[in-house]
Design a protein around this motif. Structure first.
Motif, short mmCIF file in Angstrom:
data_model
loop_
_atom_site.label_atom_id
_atom_site.label_comp_id
_atom_site.label_asym_id
_atom_site.label_seq_id
_atom_site.Cartn_x
_atom_site.Cartn_y
_atom_site.Cartn_z
N GLY A 255 0.81 -1.21 0.00
CA GLY A 255 0.00 0.00 0.00
C GLY A 255 0.84 1.26 0.00
N LEU A 256 1.90 1.27 0.79
CA LEU A 256 2.77 2.44 0.85
C LEU A 256 3.46 2.69 -0.49
CD1 LEU A 256 4.38 1.87 4.36
CD2 LEU A 256 2.88 3.77 3.72
N GLY A 257 3.80 1.62 -1.19
CA GLY A 257 4.43 1.79 -2.50
C GLY A 257 3.52 2.47 -3.49
N ALA A 258 2.24 2.06 -3.51
CA ALA A 258 1.29 2.68 -4.44
C ALA A 258 0.90 4.08 -4.00
CB ALA A 258 0.04 1.80 -4.54
N LEU A 259 0.94 4.32 -2.69
CA LEU A 259 0.50 5.62 -2.15
C LEU A 259 1.41 6.76 -2.57
CD1 LEU A 259 -1.61 6.79 -0.05
CD2 LEU A 259 0.25 6.67 1.59
N GLU A 260 2.67 6.45 -2.85
CA GLU A 260 3.67 7.51 -3.03
C GLU A 260 3.50 8.29 -4.34
OE1 GLU A 260 8.36 8.14 -1.95
OE2 GLU A 260 7.70 6.19 -2.67
#
Length: 411
Positions: A255-260
């Protein structure tokens, strides 16, 4: 039930679970959803299930998507409903939840269905120490999402039980991972000790300014409003990872990867910089004009899911009005909205409201992204819990190959 159905093959819970490829507790989840019917074993050894019903559910799960569609368009979720200009967590108005409860209370309720007043999330010593060491080793110019991803990975390595995907184990990981992410970030102000609520601890990571209770309440509301928002890009990434049975830490990392991306979590930073420029130049019109002349969208305006106003922005702006120090940034945001409305009616979204909070509180431009990431972690865990109950690896759409047709000679 007819005599013929009564005489049909019956399966035990274990046999039904094996045929479906799920855990036994998931079989009962199917029953609660009305997807399976159960009957008590006459011998009193538990429930039995109609084999034909079980096989029909297996076929339904294995059915290939129809032409022009894919599995991502058929994801069942009982977490968030977006309906016109409102949104709901498990059927309850999300903005009302944020007005009456704190972030940790709402997150825990979203996972369990039980509201526990005053619940606090605390970080265990060893995973937190590992996360802090990893974050401290990053270059000084690292962004907040970089730090959060590294903290999640380090905390995972320190947890030998991370591969246990039983519901209670996942909940235990979630309740410790979120505070670990927050407490691993570098301290900008005087840290809170003991059982301070998460918003207090996060505030000290975002700004050196000392908070008053109304300011902390606004930050806590922002966290609560951002917990989930249906199948956003980062949430879809989380569901794909959970479908492959990735552990909770890896799910959050996905999720953090896509959020950036600048079209997702980083959008509030663009709005922050715009508001800061409006305040510096004392002209919303000039700043909006510069954005349009450069071919850029005016950040913080419009949302594809809301034809009218973003309810998260409405709620957060209402809370910000109670902060005297937020008045200049609020007025700047309203000027931006009014200036743009001369040409196209685009309402302020939650990114602009986050920008008002960060500008007014002396936070850096990326603070909104940090708030977004920490808040959304709770929603990601909720979606992972749902996906763990589904058939494994169902998130496997087929590609439409449009390359050269074989056979081709070796290059």
């Amino acid at each position: 039930m007819t005599d013929q159905e009564a005489d049909g093959e019956r399966l035990t819970t274990r046999e039904a679970a094996e045929r479906l490829g799920v855990k036994p507790e998931t079989v009962y989840a199917y029953v609660s959803r009305g997807q399976l019917s159960s009957r008590r074993d006459p011998a009193g050894r538990g429930s039995t299930f109609d084999a034909k019903e079980v096989d029909a559910l297996v076929r339904k799960g294995r059915r290939e998507p129809s032409a022009g569609s894919d599995v991502t368009q058929r994801i069942r979720t009982g977490i968030t409903l977006i309906d016109k200009d409102r949104y709901y967590f498990r059927g309850v108005d999300a903005t009302e939840l944020a007005r009456h409860y704190g972030y940790e209370e709402i997150a825990d309720w979203l996972w369990t269905g039980t509201m526990r007043a005053g619940v606090r999330f605390t970080a265990p010593g060893e995973p937190l120490a590992a996360a802090r060491r990893a974050v401290d080793a990053l270059p000084a110019h690292s962004g907040s999402t970089d730090r959060l991803r590294v903290a999640a990975i380090a905390a995972a390595v320190a947890d030998p039980l991370r591969f246990d995907l039983d519901r209670e184990a996942v909940l235990g990981s979630a309740r410790t991972l979120i505070p670990t992410l927050v407490d691993a970030l570098p301290v900008a102000g005087r840290p809170h000790r003991g059982e301070a609520r998460l918003a207090q601890r996060l505030w000290t990571r975002l700004t050196p300014a000392q908070p008053d209770e109304p300011s902390l309440r606004v930050l806590d509301m922002a966290l609560s409003l951002l917990i989930d928002h249906d199948l956003a890009a980062s949430t879809l990434a989380v569901r794909v990872a959970a479908s492959a049975r990735a552990h909770p830490y890896a799910v959050v990392s996905a999720g953090l990867g896509a959020l950036e991306g600048p079209l997702h979590g980083a959008a509030s930073g663009l709005a922050h910089r715009m508001l800061a420029e409006v305040l510096e130049r004392d002209s919303a019109a000039a700043v909006v004009s510069d954005h349009l002349r450069a071919g850029r969208r005016v950040p913080g305006l419009g949302h594809r899911l809301y034809p009218g106003r973003d309810p998260r922005a409405v709620a957060l702006f209402g809370a910000l009005e109670e902060l005297p120090g937020a008045r200049p940034a609020l007025e700047a945001a309203r000027e931006v909205e009014a200036t743009t409305a001369r040409h196209v009616e685009l309402h302020a979204n939650v990114d602009l409201a986050l920008a008002v909070l960060s500008v007014a509180s002396g936070m850096p431009a990326e603070a909104g992204e940090t708030v977004f990431a920490v808040a959304r972690t709770a929603g990601w865990i909720a979606h992972a819990l749902e996906e763990y109950e589904e058939r494994p690896l169902r998130m496997r759409p087929s590609g439409h190959y449009n390359g050269p047709r074989p056979p081709r000679p070796l290059p």
